[in-house]
Design an enzyme around this catalytic site. Structure first.
Site, PDB file in Angstrom:
ATOM      1  N   ARG A  87       0.842  -1.198   0.000  1.00 46.08           N
ATOM      2  CA  ARG A  87       0.000   0.000   0.000  1.00 46.08           C
ATOM      3  C   ARG A  87       0.874   1.244   0.000  1.00 46.08           C
ATOM      4  O   ARG A  87       1.777   1.385   0.825  1.00 46.08           O
ATOM      5  CB  ARG A  87      -0.914   0.024   1.216  1.00 46.08           C
ATOM      6  CG  ARG A  87      -1.850   1.226   1.158  1.00 46.08           C
ATOM      7  CD  ARG A  87      -3.009   1.112   2.074  1.00 46.08           C
ATOM      8  NE  ARG A  87      -3.917   2.246   1.850  1.00 46.08           N
ATOM      9  CZ  ARG A  87      -4.954   2.498   2.596  1.00 46.08           C
ATOM     10  NH1 ARG A  87      -5.265   1.701   3.599  1.00 46.08           N
ATOM     11  NH2 ARG A  87      -5.716   3.545   2.341  1.00 46.08           N
ATOM     12  N   ASP A 101      -6.015  -2.772   3.210  1.00 39.12           N
ATOM     13  CA  ASP A 101      -6.532  -1.644   3.981  1.00 39.12           C
ATOM     14  C   ASP A 101      -6.910  -2.182   5.358  1.00 39.12           C
ATOM     15  O   ASP A 101      -7.685  -3.134   5.457  1.00 39.12           O
ATOM     16  CB  ASP A 101      -7.762  -1.056   3.287  1.00 39.12           C
ATOM     17  CG  ASP A 101      -8.327   0.147   4.006  1.00 39.12           C
ATOM     18  OD1 ASP A 101      -7.573   0.838   4.721  1.00 39.12           O
ATOM     19  OD2 ASP A 101      -9.530   0.418   3.845  1.00 39.12           O
TER      20      ASP A 101
END
Length: 180
Positions: A87, A101
């Site tokens: 990420r 996430d």
């Protein structure tokens, strides 16, 4: 020890790993931070907010963290895990595709409202992809939050196309098979 509930999701492969593999790696890292680690099943969910992207795979994680950690300490650790799993917040589109996430949904009974962190997560009541797995892992009489509140939120918004993809047991078994 402080009870913590996290939402974990993925809809983008990274470095040869698909979303399920990335979720497994995230869970392994989180299991190193939390004791009494418990995971929900994995749910396949249509994207919200920005709909032109692949479906998400979402789950909830519950555990206990040592009370020397603040919510900000946990957030810092989460950002490291996310970064190690591909990420890059600087390059991503808000609410767009992401390899991993991890959201802090609850940190004990604490409330935080800053620019960088809000606990409870401000949109948990509108997200079936959070509520469905959360209800799966909460005991009927959860001590630090009221389970019935989440049931009522889910009744108001509906399941939103959240479908069970893999049970928690199958998720664990599938991950073990890949290691052999």
């Amino acid at each position: 020890m402080i009870d913590v509930v996290l939402g974990v999701g993925s809809n983008k492969s990274w470095n040869g790993m698909d979303s399920l593999c990335l979720l497994k790696r995230a869970c392994e890292a989180l299991n190193g931070l939390l004791s009494e680690f418990l995971i929900s099943s994995v749910y396949r969910t249509k994207p919200m907010y920005l709909e032109n992207q692949d479906d998400f795979y979402n789950m909830a994680v519950r555990g206990k963290i040592d009370d020397v950690y603040s919510p900000f300490d946990l957030l810092e650790k989460i950002h490291v895990i996310e970064s190690c799993l591909g990420r890059n917040r600087e390059l991503e589109v808000r609410n767009g595709p992401r390899s991993v996430d991890i959201d802090i949904e609850f940190f004990g009974n604490q409330t935080v409202d800053t620019k960088t962190l809000q606990i409870p997560h401000p949109r948990h009541k509108e997200r079936a992809f959070v509520l469905v797995p959360l209800l799966e892992i909460l005991k009927e009489n959860a001590d630090f939050i009221k389970r019935e509140d989440f049931s009522s939120y889910l009744e108001k918004i509906g399941s939103g196309g959240v479908e069970k993809f893999l049970s928690a047991r199958d998720f664990i078994d599938r991950s073990e098979e890949r290691r052999v």
